[in-house]
Design an enzyme around this catalytic site. Structure first.
Site, short mmCIF file in Angstrom:
data_model
loop_
_atom_site.label_atom_id
_atom_site.label_comp_id
_atom_site.label_asym_id
_atom_site.label_seq_id
_atom_site.Cartn_x
_atom_site.Cartn_y
_atom_site.Cartn_z
N ALA A 14 114.61 -78.60 -40.58
CA ALA A 14 113.46 -78.52 -40.16
C ALA A 14 112.85 -77.51 -39.37
O ALA A 14 111.67 -77.48 -39.21
CB ALA A 14 113.54 -79.87 -38.78
N ARG A 18 116.49 -71.96 -46.87
CA ARG A 18 117.26 -70.80 -47.46
C ARG A 18 117.38 -71.05 -49.01
O ARG A 18 117.80 -72.27 -49.43
CB ARG A 18 118.68 -70.49 -46.98
CG ARG A 18 118.85 -70.08 -45.57
CD ARG A 18 118.65 -71.23 -44.72
NE ARG A 18 119.93 -72.12 -44.67
CZ ARG A 18 121.06 -71.84 -44.53
NH1 ARG A 18 121.40 -70.78 -44.04
NH2 ARG A 18 122.10 -72.80 -45.02
N ASP A 242 121.09 -83.18 -45.84
CA ASP A 242 121.68 -81.95 -45.28
C ASP A 242 123.14 -82.30 -44.68
O ASP A 242 124.17 -81.60 -44.99
CB ASP A 242 120.85 -80.81 -44.71
CG ASP A 242 120.09 -81.62 -43.51
OD1 ASP A 242 120.58 -82.85 -43.17
OD2 ASP A 242 119.16 -81.12 -42.89
N THR A 264 119.65 -78.22 -35.37
CA THR A 264 118.45 -78.89 -34.74
C THR A 264 118.78 -80.20 -34.20
O THR A 264 118.58 -80.63 -32.98
CB THR A 264 117.09 -79.03 -35.74
OG1 THR A 264 116.91 -77.58 -36.06
CG2 THR A 264 115.96 -79.34 -34.62
N ASN A 301 123.17 -90.11 -34.40
CA ASN A 301 122.08 -89.04 -34.27
C ASN A 301 121.89 -88.63 -32.88
O ASN A 301 121.78 -89.46 -31.96
CB ASN A 301 120.78 -89.36 -34.86
CG ASN A 301 120.79 -89.21 -36.13
OD1 ASN A 301 120.54 -88.45 -37.17
ND2 ASN A 301 121.09 -90.54 -37.01
#
Length: 491
Positions: A14, A18, A242, A264, A301
């Site tokens: 976010a 890369r 991810d 993040t 989360n």
């Protein structure tokens, strides 16, 4: 088959993306960053979007750098992973219908309650096994139902699958990311078509599901030419969420381990083989997300380094120009356990003046108000460590399995203060690393799919041999017993 091989991992989060090169020599994988680029939410007319066309250009730029600098004959495949829940819509011509909305967009407000009125939360959880979060794809799509985009859409593609489509022309939904949508049957591992139909949402736009490790085919000739590759290269559907890729790369992950994929966001969980959707699991609001090769990631989360990222952005706007190292150094000297926040409180979710919000929270809860940079940063990190303890203790009770070790991967594994505070708060040793877990997991699934590694267990052994890890032992210098987050019940 040559023992030497190259794999390209496109890893877009976010805040940054890369293109990473993985060099396999038959025993070890060495990572090299080929290209890094920024990512961020774009605000237009009161809504928040992702500039996916720029991300696509940056992805190709990174691959062009590889093609110009490396031995192309060694390149075996490429895989992509991104963040979860967000999606793109395609029209009948396969063209993008506007930029995708970002999950922090205000249009999501109140959608969960509207869905509740049609499908009881208990039924929704029993089917999907997914944590109730205001930005789940199902709620986003429900917010879209009255707009012009959904009426003209023929295909919904999650973010990594949009790149799969641009890479290969194939429209699919990779399983690990699809499990974050709240539109998948957790046990059957198929789209929950009935749920969408009851909500008046068009199930016809959902593409076929594929499992991680699926070979999608070669790059289309136009993309191959643009990148400058001399021959076709296979595209692999890796664990495209991810976190799924990061967990795939955790050495030593076993039934006595909890993991934290720290960036993040912080994803705190354990690895299982079957989903757990009991009433207690729903009460704790834990989620069952798909992992690679038949695994389930039972997790929660938790807000992560987003808190400090937003603080740093604000401080830099005020002219302080503080580096991460400088912020952490000031946090290390700040008084311990002076002020705490609930990292998951709604006021910390959106973009804004995070230091002011933290001070307001502490003021409302009758705590000392952190003013200095170090005080605010320490408040964030200690609060995260305590939240990790709450979640890990809850997972231990829920699963009945003893958790003796915490394993941290991702960018947060480099934050030595956060790792030590986590060990202290959780009263468990913390094993930190690999830092580039997501890229490594992406590459490992490619290597298995292309026949260079036999299975996940072997792949994790390769990571242990290839990447350093650091152990943090709990300290007794600060008493964390009886310390809880103010304004938030202990889970």
């Amino acid at each position: 088959m040559s023992e030497q091989a190259h794999f390209l991992a496109v890893d877009i989060g976010a805040s940054s993306g890369r293109v990473m090169l993985g060099r396999w020599d038959g025993s070890y994988i060495a990572l090299e960053e080929i290209h890094r680029f920024s990512n961020g939410i774009v605000e237009r007319n009161g809504h928040l979007f992702w500039d996916v066309n720029r991300l696509w250009r940056e992805t190709q730029k990174g691959m062009q750098r590889y093609a110009a600098q490396e031995n192309q004959a060694l390149l075996v495949s490429v895989g992509i992973d991104t963040w979860a829940v967000d999606y793109a819509l395609l029209d009948a011509h396969g063209e993008l219908i506007g930029d995708p909305y970002a999950y922090r967009d205000p249009r999501n407000e109140g959608m969960a309650e509207l869905v509740d009125a049609i499908i009881p939360p208990e039924e929704l959880y029993e089917c999907t096994g997914l944590q109730r979060l205001p930005f789940n794809t199902l709620y986003q799509l429900y917010a879209e139902r009255s707009g012009p985009r959904l009426a003209t859409a023929t295909t919904l593609l999650l973010m990594p699958d949009l790149f799969h489509y641009w890479f290969t022309g194939v429209r699919v939904a990779e399983y690990t990311n699809a499990t974050t949508t709240m539109m998948l049957d957790a046990r059957q591992r198929v789209w929950a078509i009935d749920l969408l139909e009851r909500l008046g949402l068009p199930a016809r736009i959902l593409p076929p599901l594929v499992m991680p490790g699926t070979r999608l085919g070669p790059l289309v000739s136009e993309v191959q030419h643009t990148i400058g590759l001399h021959r076709p290269v296979e595209v692999i559907a890796v664990g495209t969420h991810d976190t799924a890729s990061a967990v795939a790369a955790i050495p030593g992950l076993d039934a006595q381990s909890a993991y934290i994929s720290s960036g993040t966001w912080s994803l705190v969980g354990v690895e299982r083989t079957e989903p757990l959707t009991s009433a207690e699991a729903r009460r704790l609001n834990v989620t069952n997300e798909g992992g690679v090769y038949g695994t389930i990631r039972l997790l929660k989360n938790v807000s992560g380094l987003w808190l400090l990222q937003e603080c740093q952005r604000r401080w830099n706007e005020e002219g302080h120009q503080l580096t991460w190292d400088a912020i952490i150094a000031q946090a290390e000297t700040a008084p311990p356990l002076r002020s705490l926040i609930d990292p998951d409180a709604p006021e910390f979710l959106a973009v804004g003046d995070m230091p002011a919000r933290i001070r307001d929270y502490c003021r409302r809860t009758g705590q000392p108000i952190p003013e200095m940079v170090g005080e605010i940063a320490r408040c964030c990190l200690e609060s995260l460590a305590l939240r990790y303890r709450q979640v890990i203790d809850a997972l231990e009770r829920l699963t009945g399995q003893s958790i003796t070790t915490v394993r941290i991967v991702g960018g947060g594994s480099q934050n030595t203060l956060l790792c030590q505070l986590t060990a202290d708060a959780c009263h468990r040793p913390v094993v930190a690393g690999p830092t580039e877990g997501t890229a490594l997991g992406n590459i490992l699934v490619q290597a298995i799919a292309m026949g260079y590694l036999p299975d996940l267990a072997t792949a994790r052994q390769v990571v242990a041999a290839s990447e350093p890890q650091r152990v943090y032992t709990p300290r007794a210098m600060v008493n964390w017993e009886g310390v809880f987050l103010p304004g938030f019940p202990d889970t």
